[in-house]
Design an enzyme around this catalytic site. Structure first.
Site, mmCIF file in Angstrom:
data_model
loop_
_atom_site.group_PDB
_atom_site.id
_atom_site.type_symbol
_atom_site.label_atom_id
_atom_site.label_comp_id
_atom_site.label_asym_id
_atom_site.label_seq_id
_atom_site.Cartn_x
_atom_site.Cartn_y
_atom_site.Cartn_z
ATOM 1 N N GLY A 175 4.716 6.397 -8.661
ATOM 2 C CA GLY A 175 3.542 6.487 -7.894
ATOM 3 C C GLY A 175 3.660 4.990 -7.142
ATOM 4 O O GLY A 175 3.343 4.899 -5.977
ATOM 5 N N ASP A 176 3.873 4.067 -7.828
ATOM 6 C CA ASP A 176 4.081 2.629 -7.337
ATOM 7 C C ASP A 176 5.537 2.543 -6.599
ATOM 8 O O ASP A 176 5.444 2.048 -5.384
ATOM 9 C CB ASP A 176 3.841 1.650 -8.193
ATOM 10 C CG ASP A 176 2.444 1.400 -8.799
ATOM 11 O OD1 ASP A 176 1.706 1.277 -8.198
ATOM 12 O OD2 ASP A 176 2.520 1.574 -9.919
ATOM 13 N N LEU A 177 6.534 2.861 -7.003
ATOM 14 C CA LEU A 177 7.831 2.596 -6.831
ATOM 15 C C LEU A 177 8.270 3.374 -5.417
ATOM 16 O O LEU A 177 8.923 2.729 -4.683
ATOM 17 C CB LEU A 177 8.920 2.593 -7.922
ATOM 18 C CG LEU A 177 8.539 1.676 -9.071
ATOM 19 C CD1 LEU A 177 9.599 2.218 -10.133
ATOM 20 C CD2 LEU A 177 8.509 0.394 -8.651
ATOM 21 N N ALA A 180 6.420 2.049 -2.499
ATOM 22 C CA ALA A 180 6.933 0.977 -2.113
ATOM 23 C C ALA A 180 8.147 0.911 -1.245
ATOM 24 O O ALA A 180 8.292 0.172 -0.234
ATOM 25 C CB ALA A 180 7.156 -0.258 -3.401
#
Length: 394
Positions: A175-177, A180
């Site tokens: 979800g972050d990577l 990003a």
């Protein structure tokens, strides 16, 4: 000269999604200035640390991994003098990146519109859980979000795990990577547009949106069939065999859904009858439970290395590796995917993941350590005075 050596990025982000985005840009040569709140990024203190006195080490592995190669300055955006220092940096910046909740920068009177007045060519990028009202307003904006929330809402957890098990989070913080990485693409697209037009713009990448995009398969499956996809363990809804099988000493994955790969797998199994009885994709999908057991029985009687050797060159297959296996894999070292960096507070180096984006003329540089808190204040605030600039590993 690095690919992005002419790009100055002001990085207001913390934790994972934002720092990973700006780390990608830093590896590719951008001058990334990490503007940290008083006390620094929340994850500076996160373990692991090397053996020894952790109090002497300014940060742990989490911070080191996603903040390498950046420069640091500590600013309180609520303080008038620090706010002016920030605005002075904005005047010379190409990009600003932040991952606060929607509306946070407005509280400091440092929103995109305000910064654009000072620097019309500025690319302003935001990473949020639910996006920014500028690109599509919803009632979720302003709510906090983390990787777990994005995976739950976006559909990843519903399709991950064993058939009879609960919804399961994917191990890495996708979800972050993934968000990003998409934000970095958006930034570079906006910079390219600016080079042609002289016009900056607002870049918005939401975690929820990104996971819906990542789960693209579930969207078209539901559209075509009217059924919500759910968990299938390690198998695939439309391809077979495409699965992990237990071997005599571990696990191996086998992807033999194509007719040619299926024939090669059956030859390795010494089962010509399976080729004759199940020659097409439809045949194999219709009888996948029986065929899965046949392949599983064959794999269980053999060590992983033997299976991979039998299938090498004819069927896509691989052992399921742990991190120690990855560290021992010559391929990973040949691709520079493990790099050593200095660990301040010790006389040792540590290993972090390398940069997967390879450029032949301007190779990335992921082997520069993360900065100490406020390490580059003097050189950043005295920019233009003729003093030599430094990098984080000087």
């Amino acid at each position: 000269m690095s690919a992005l050596s002419d790009l100055r990025v002001l990085d207001l982000t913390q934790v994972l999604a934002g720092p990973y985005c700006t780390m990608l840009l830093s590896d590719l040569g951008a001058d990334v200035v990490k503007i940290e709140r008083p006390g620094g990024d929340l994850i500076r203190s996160n373990p692991p640390y090397l053996d020894g006195d952790a109090e002497e080490q300014p940060y742990g592995g989490y911070f080191q991994s996603v903040n390498r190669g950046k420069r640091s300055i500590e600013l309180d955006l609520g303080d008038e003098d620090d706010r002016e220092d920030f605005l002075a940096l904005v005047d010379e910046a190409d990009v600003v990146v932040e991952n606060y909740r929607a509306g946070t920068m407005e509280k400091f009177d440092l929103d995109y519109e305000t910064l654009r007045e000072r620097n019309p060519e500025l690319v302003y990028a935001a990473i949020r859980g639910f996006g920014d009202p500028r690109t599509g307003q919803t009632d979720r904006q302003g709510q906090p979000s983390f990787d777990l929330v994005a995976q739950a809402l976006g559909g990843v957890m519903e399709i991950t795990g064993q058939e009879d098990g609960p919804p399961t989070k994917v191990g890495p913080g996708i979800g972050d990577l993934f968000t990003a990485a998409l934000n970095a693409i958006g930034i570079l697209a906006a910079v390219h547009h600016r080079e042609r037009t002289g016009e900056g713009q607002f870049v918005d990448t939401a975690m929820y949106d990104s996971i819906v995009s990542l789960c693209e398969r579930t969207v078209y499956q539901y559209s075509y069939t009217g059924e919500s996809p759910t968990r299938q363990g390690n198998s695939h809804p439309t391809l077979f065999p495409y699965n992990a099988f237990e071997s005599a000493d571990g696990y191996v994955v086998v992807a033999a859904f194509g007719d040619n790969h299926w024939r090669s797998l059956c030859e390795a199994m010494d089962r010509p009858d399976l080729v004759a009885d199940y020659p097409t994709t439809d045949d194999r999908l219709a009888n996948r439970d029986y065929l899965r057991e046949e392949v599983a029985d064959w794999a269980a009687a053999r060590p992983t290395e033997e299976i991979v050797d039998l299938l090498e060159g004819s069927v896509p297959s691989a052992p399921v590796q742990n991190t120690a296996d990855i560290f021992d894999d010559p391929h990973v070292h040949a691709r520079d995917m493990l790099v050593d960096v200095e660990q301040p507070g010790t006389d040792e180096s540590v290993t972090i993941a390398g940069q997967p984006i390879k450029l032949s003329a301007t190779p990335p540089e992921p082997d520069r350590r993360a900065p100490l808190l406020d390490e580059h204040r003097e050189e950043l605030l005295n920019r233009g005075s003729g003093e030599a600039e430094q990098t984080a590993d000087d």
